[in-house]
Write an enzyme that holds these catalytic residues in place. Structure first.
Site, PDB file in Angstrom:
ATOM      1  CE  LYS A 239      -2.556   1.469   3.640  1.00  8.78           C
ATOM      2  NZ  LYS A 239      -2.452   2.923   3.764  1.00  8.78           N
TER       3      LYS A 239
ATOM      4  CE  LYS B 176      -7.513   6.155   5.172  1.00  7.11           C
ATOM      5  NZ  LYS B 176      -6.065   5.881   4.939  1.00  7.11           N
TER       6      LYS B 176
ATOM      7  N   PRO C 130      -6.747  -2.662   8.192  1.00 12.23           N
ATOM      8  CG  PRO C 130      -7.011  -0.339   7.972  1.00 12.23           C
ATOM      9  CD  PRO C 130      -7.704  -1.649   7.704  1.00 12.23           C
ATOM     10  N   GLY C 131      -4.892  -1.762  11.195  1.00 14.27           N
ATOM     11  CA  GLY C 131      -5.118  -1.582  12.639  1.00 14.27           C
ATOM     12  C   GLY C 131      -4.374  -2.623  13.453  1.00 14.27           C
ATOM     13  CB  VAL C 132      -2.145  -5.362  12.476  1.00 15.23           C
ATOM     14  CG1 VAL C 132      -1.273  -6.430  13.119  1.00 15.23           C
ATOM     15  CG2 VAL C 132      -3.356  -5.988  11.800  1.00 15.23           C
ATOM     16  N   GLY C 133      -0.972  -4.240  15.306  1.00 17.01           N
ATOM     17  CA  GLY C 133       0.248  -3.764  15.979  1.00 17.01           C
ATOM     18  C   GLY C 133      -0.047  -2.553  16.850  1.00 17.01           C
TER      19      GLY C 133
ATOM     20  N   GLY D 236      -3.509  -1.834  17.998  1.00 18.37           N
ATOM     21  CA  GLY D 236      -4.186  -2.759  18.907  1.00 18.37           C
ATOM     22  C   GLY D 236      -4.564  -4.120  18.352  1.00 18.37           C
ATOM     23  N   GLY D 237      -4.677  -4.253  17.023  1.00 17.49           N
ATOM     24  CA  GLY D 237      -5.044  -5.562  16.467  1.00 17.49           C
ATOM     25  C   GLY D 237      -3.873  -6.537  16.561  1.00 17.49           C
TER      26      GLY D 237
ATOM     27  NE  ARG E  96       2.200   2.959  13.214  1.00 18.94           N
ATOM     28  CZ  ARG E  96       1.357   3.507  14.070  1.00 18.94           C
ATOM     29  NH1 ARG E  96       1.806   4.384  14.953  1.00 18.94           N
ATOM     30  NH2 ARG E  96       0.063   3.181  14.072  1.00 18.94           N
TER      31      ARG E  96
HETATM   32  P1  BMP Z   1       0.051   1.002  10.949  1.00 16.90           P
HETATM   33  O1  BMP Z   1      -0.011  -0.514  10.704  1.00 16.90           O
HETATM   34  O2  BMP Z   1       1.437   1.514  11.003  1.00 16.90           O
HETATM   35  O3  BMP Z   1      -0.806   1.432  12.099  1.00 16.90           O
HETATM   36  O4  BMP Z   1      -0.544   1.704   9.630  1.00 16.90           O
HETATM   37  C1  BMP Z   1      -1.834   1.477   9.210  1.00 16.90           C
HETATM   38  C2  BMP Z   1      -2.035   1.889   7.772  1.00 16.90           C
HETATM   39  O5  BMP Z   1      -3.401   1.668   7.410  1.00 16.90           O
HETATM   40  C3  BMP Z   1      -1.734   3.353   7.473  1.00 16.90           C
HETATM   41  O6  BMP Z   1      -1.225   3.418   6.152  1.00 16.90           O
HETATM   42  C4  BMP Z   1      -3.100   4.010   7.515  1.00 16.90           C
HETATM   43  O7  BMP Z   1      -3.213   5.112   6.626  1.00 16.90           O
HETATM   44  C5  BMP Z   1      -4.027   2.889   7.048  1.00 16.90           C
HETATM   45  N1  BMP Z   1      -5.383   2.938   7.621  1.00 16.90           N
HETATM   46  C6  BMP Z   1      -5.598   2.865   8.987  1.00 16.90           C
HETATM   47  O8  BMP Z   1      -4.666   2.764   9.798  1.00 16.90           O
HETATM   48  N2  BMP Z   1      -6.889   2.891   9.458  1.00 16.90           N
HETATM   49  C7  BMP Z   1      -7.966   3.030   8.636  1.00 16.90           C
HETATM   50  O9  BMP Z   1      -9.084   3.044   9.117  1.00 16.90           O
HETATM   51  C8  BMP Z   1      -7.751   3.114   7.256  1.00 16.90           C
HETATM   52  C9  BMP Z   1      -6.449   3.058   6.755  1.00 16.90           C
HETATM   53  O10 BMP Z   1      -6.227   3.124   5.455  1.00 16.90           O
END
Ligand code: BMP
Length: 200
Positions: A30, A58, A152-155, A158-159, A176
């Site tokens: 991405k 987005k 998204p939302g892993v690490g 919190g996911g 990250r």
């Molecule tokens: P990270 O795993 O470092 O938290 O990054 C998450 C990625 O997913 C970022 O690129 C962010 O723009 C995207 N993202 C998100 O975190 N939450 C959303 O609801 C939608 C996203 O696209």
């Protein structure tokens, strides 16, 4: 191939290093504002040479502008883009668009995501939060296997790795947690999604 999409939210040199090391391991990449602001479409071209690439700006504009942006990004090699679900009423279904339906951080989507989900058919898929597996499970049971769910939302958000997949997502989007150490990709199983949807 593991059901992980690496979010390359770093500078281009580092992004290409990480993408190179995940080539053939991660299902895709991405590209977001970091890379597009640094190198424009060249960043999209460079990453897309290493695997399927979603461009995440987005998008949230009127339809003719969204169409122009999508044309430019897909001509540079992106498979697809992420657009804000709130513009769904003016957006025609399009296999190149993932609709953001609920964010991994609190937002007004929390009030309308079920309505948006009901309007997602004909799109490539939906974006739903990996740090809320119960939302993914509900969405999968309502959508059946017709649409991809990317999460998204892993690490740091919190996911836990794999939770969203077990709840029914097709791919987890990971920034990250993987950027810090790309070898962590091994924490994901190499099994295909339960729905067997190709992707991303
Ligand atoms: P990270 O795993 O470092 O938290 O990054 C998450 C990625 O997913 C970022 O690129 C962010 O723009 C995207 N993202 C998100 O975190 N939450 C959303 O609801 C939608 C996203 O696209």
């Amino acid at each position: 191939m593991r059901p992980v999409i690496a979010a390359l939210d770093v500078g281009l040199k580092e992004a290409l290093r990480v993408a190179g090391s995940l080539r053939g391991e991660a299902a895709g990449f991405k590209v977001g504002w970091d890379l597009v602001l640094e190198s424009g479409l060249d960043a999209v071209r460079a990453v897309a040479r290493l695997g399927p690439t979603i461009v995440d700006l987005k998008l949230g504009d009127v339809p003719h502008i969204v169409s122009r942006v999508i044309e430019k990004l897909t001509s540079a090699g992106a498979c697809c883009v992420i657009a804000h679900g709130v513009i769904r009423p003016s957006l025609k279904p399009d296999e190149r668009i993932y609709l953001l339906v609920k964010m991994s951080a609190p937002s007004l989507y929390d009030r309308v995501w079920r309505d948006l989900l009901a309007e997602a058919s004909g799109f490539r898929g939906v974006v739903l939060p990996a740090n809320e597996p119960e939302v993914i499970a509900e969405a999968r049971s309502r959508l059946g296997c017709g649409l991809r769910i990317i999460s998204p939302g892993v690490g740091p958000q919190g996911g836990r790795p794999g939770d969203a997949l077990r709840a029914g997502a097709d791919f987890e989007i990971v920034g990250r947690y993987l950027l810090e150490d790309p070898r962590r990709v091994e924490e994901w199983p190499s099994a295909p999604s339960k729905c067997g949807l190709p992707g991303p």
